[in-house]
Scaffold this active site. Structure first.
Site, PDB file in Angstrom:
ATOM      1  N   ASN A  43       0.378   1.011   5.715  1.00 12.90           N
ATOM      2  CA  ASN A  43       1.119   0.182   4.763  1.00 12.90           C
ATOM      3  C   ASN A  43       1.840  -0.879   5.575  1.00 12.90           C
ATOM      4  O   ASN A  43       2.643  -0.544   6.448  1.00 12.90           O
ATOM      5  CB  ASN A  43       2.117   1.054   3.986  1.00 12.90           C
ATOM      6  N   GLY A  44       1.569  -2.151   5.271  1.00 13.32           N
ATOM      7  CA  GLY A  44       2.223  -3.227   6.010  1.00 13.32           C
ATOM      8  C   GLY A  44       1.213  -4.276   6.405  1.00 13.32           C
ATOM      9  O   GLY A  44       0.107  -4.341   5.855  1.00 13.32           O
ATOM     10  N   TYR A  62      11.879  -4.584  -6.216  1.00 11.69           N
ATOM     11  CA  TYR A  62      10.669  -4.461  -7.033  1.00 11.69           C
ATOM     12  C   TYR A  62       9.676  -3.388  -6.577  1.00 11.69           C
ATOM     13  O   TYR A  62       9.136  -2.663  -7.394  1.00 11.69           O
ATOM     14  CB  TYR A  62       9.949  -5.817  -7.081  1.00 11.69           C
ATOM     15  N   CYS A 102       0.856  -1.169   0.000  1.00 12.88           N
ATOM     16  CA  CYS A 102       0.000   0.000   0.000  1.00 12.88           C
ATOM     17  C   CYS A 102       0.897   1.224   0.000  1.00 12.88           C
ATOM     18  O   CYS A 102       2.081   1.142   0.308  1.00 12.88           O
ATOM     19  CB  CYS A 102      -0.874   0.052   1.251  1.00 12.88           C
TER      20      CYS A 102
END
Ligand code: SF4
Length: 506
Positions: A138-139, A278, A37
């Site tokens: 995020n996570g 990535y 995210c």
């Protein structure tokens, strides 16, 4: 969890929400990894919502399923949370106009826990007795399910299936006086990976997990502080990069300035190395390193470790491009764009027919015959997960006339699942976890196959190699060395299903 003014979230989620989930499962992304995210926050700027929309646009690569912004203005919170790309919703002036205020938090989502339904779209919001509270995450929490069961046992009513919601409940249940003390108490209860942006009616708060697994940076625009997952979100709005938020740091902005809290005992940081391989955009600076330069260094190291005599180096676009440039520069073998990527395949092509779907990878990647016909090629991709797309691309190269196809991966074999918010399959879905190198080469159909070594990956990062007693990065999908408790995996009767984190091209 209460809906703030202006929120377009229907409860319960509509059938079409689930339909979209289904459609996305069938999309044509192939077996690339999916990011987690992206988060963004700004304090004190008159155009907070518009700037947040731009920031989220730059973070779109971190999540394409949904996006949301929450602002606060004049006694009320305002929220827009929608399924779809950032631009689908937040490029519209009337949407931004519904988000007044000079402070905002935003989130772009790819779900790793909780399905793709509107009520899971972040930032989540709750009206607590201490006031309104929005949070974007995020996570992934490795004890999120355990905490959820406990909270529900004590009467909590959950509105979403997202692990992030437990943070709202923990803050709500804290008996501490000051809001920041409640917030920190909640952080002390959670385990795993998190970069959080939170908003109250007075404060913007940022927090990063004690190991710094997920990234979070601090920037500044017109004197206003900004929090973002990556520096590319600062660049798009012309903001200055100030510094990375430190692992375990909690930073608070309000009208009096900034306040820093360090509620955890110091420990050696372990940022996720896959941000370099990535996840992050190549123009971002992560942990003081240019992602682009690191990827080139991975390619150069790959050339050192496993070069064979060939005519051209060809990247699998886009993520293999910097490593292929590095490989080419180090080996002296010419770089050629032997595969052309169609950037317009994806959400716009939401329900292809079965016969079209079977063309699969060709919709996204097309061979450039002029660059490969009659040539011996080294094909370079960033990583190998299931191998489905790799196999199709190798076949495509041969069909287009390549004489030899040697496949090289600019990261080590992925052997272990992720529990920190990345869309990796369980071990059985990871090609390298279940096959030998020779079996993989045979499945993919390449003349030779090689991965970057773990030590080589560290050397390309400027380290002497991997120090097993103190690895500098989170690298557990390669090594299995998980840096936190995996409470949900060991304590919950039925461990949380790792969602099918990769969509296979059929
Ligand atoms: S498992 Fe891999 S992708 Fe996930 S946090 Fe660890 S290093 Fe990063």
């Amino acid at each position: 969890m209460k809906t703030p003014s202006g929120d377009r979230s229907p409860t319960p989620p509509s059938k079409s929400d689930y339909d979209l989930d289904h459609d996305l499962d069938k999309d044509l992304n192939g077996d690339t990894l999916r990011e987690e995210c992206g988060v963004f926050g700004i304090f004190g700027h008159p155009e907070a919502a518009a700037i947040t929309a731009l920031g989220l646009h730059a973070l779109q690569h971190r999540g394409q399923e949904a996006a949301g912004i929450v602002t606060y203005d004049n006694g009320r919170f305002h929220s827009e949370r929608r399924l779809g790309l950032v631009g689908d919703t937040f490029s519209r002036a009337e949407v931004i106009a519904r988000l007044p205020g000079n402070m905002a938090v935003g989130h772009t989502r790819y779900s790793t826990t909780g399905g793709t339904i509107l009520r899971n779209v972040q930032p989540l919001f709750a009206e607590l007795n201490a006031g309104g509270f929005a949070v974007g995450h995020n996570g992934n929490l490795t004890n999120g399910l355990t905490l959820r069961h406990e909270l529900v046992r004590h009467g909590a009513i959950m509105q979403s299936t997202s692990d992030t919601e437990v943070i709202l409940h923990l803050v709500a249940q804290s008996k501490r006086g000051r809001f920041i003390d409640r917030y920190i108490e909640a952080l002390r209860a959670i385990e795993g990976a998190y970069a959080l942006v939170s908003l109250t009616n007075k404060k913007l708060i940022g927090a990063r997990d004690p190991l710094g697994i997920r990234p979070l940076v601090l920037g500044e625009l017109d004197g206003c502080p900004i929090l973002a997952s990556e520096t590319c979100a600062l660049d798009i709005i012309g903001a200055k990069y100030v510094r990375d938020i430190e692992p375990g740091e909690v930073i608070v902005f309000d009208e009096h300035g900034q306040e820093i809290h360090k509620p955890f005992p110091p420990m050696p940081p372990r940022p996720c190395i896959f941000e370099y391989i990535y996840f992050s955009r190549p123009d971002s600076i992560v942990g003081g390193r240019s992602v682009y330069e690191v990827r080139k260094a991975f390619g150069a190291q790959l050339a050192r470790e496993s070069h064979v005599d060939v005519d051209v180096v060809v990247p699998v676009p886009d993520s293999g491009v910097p490593a292929a440039i590095g490989y080419s520069q180090h080996s002296g073998v010419p770089f050629e764009l032997g595969i052309i990527r169609n950037h317009y395949v994806g959400r716009t092509f939401i329900q292809p027919t079965q016969s079209v779907r079977e063309l699969g990878v060709r919709m996204k990647h097309a061979p450039n015959r002029a660059a490969i016909e009659g040539k011996r090629i080294i094909l370079i991709d960033d990583s190998l997960v299931r191998g489905t797309t790799s196999k199709k691309i190798v076949r495509m190269m041969r069909d287009a006339g390549a004489r030899e196809v040697h496949f090289r991966l600019a990261s080590p074999p992925i052997l272990h699942p992720d529990y920190y918010g990345i869309d990796l399959p369980d071990r059985g879905g990871l090609l390298a976890a279940t096959h030998t190198l020779e079996q993989m080469r045979d499945i993919i159909g390449a003349d030779s196959l090689a991965f970057l070594s773990v030590d080589g990956m560290y050397r390309a990062m400027g380290e002497p190699g991997r120090d097993a007693s103190n690895p500098k990065f989170s690298d557990h999908c390669f090594t299995g060395a998980y840096p936190t408790h995996l409470t949900d995996q060991t304590q919950v009767e039925q461990p949380p299903h790792q969602l099918s984190l990769l969509a296979e091209a059929s």
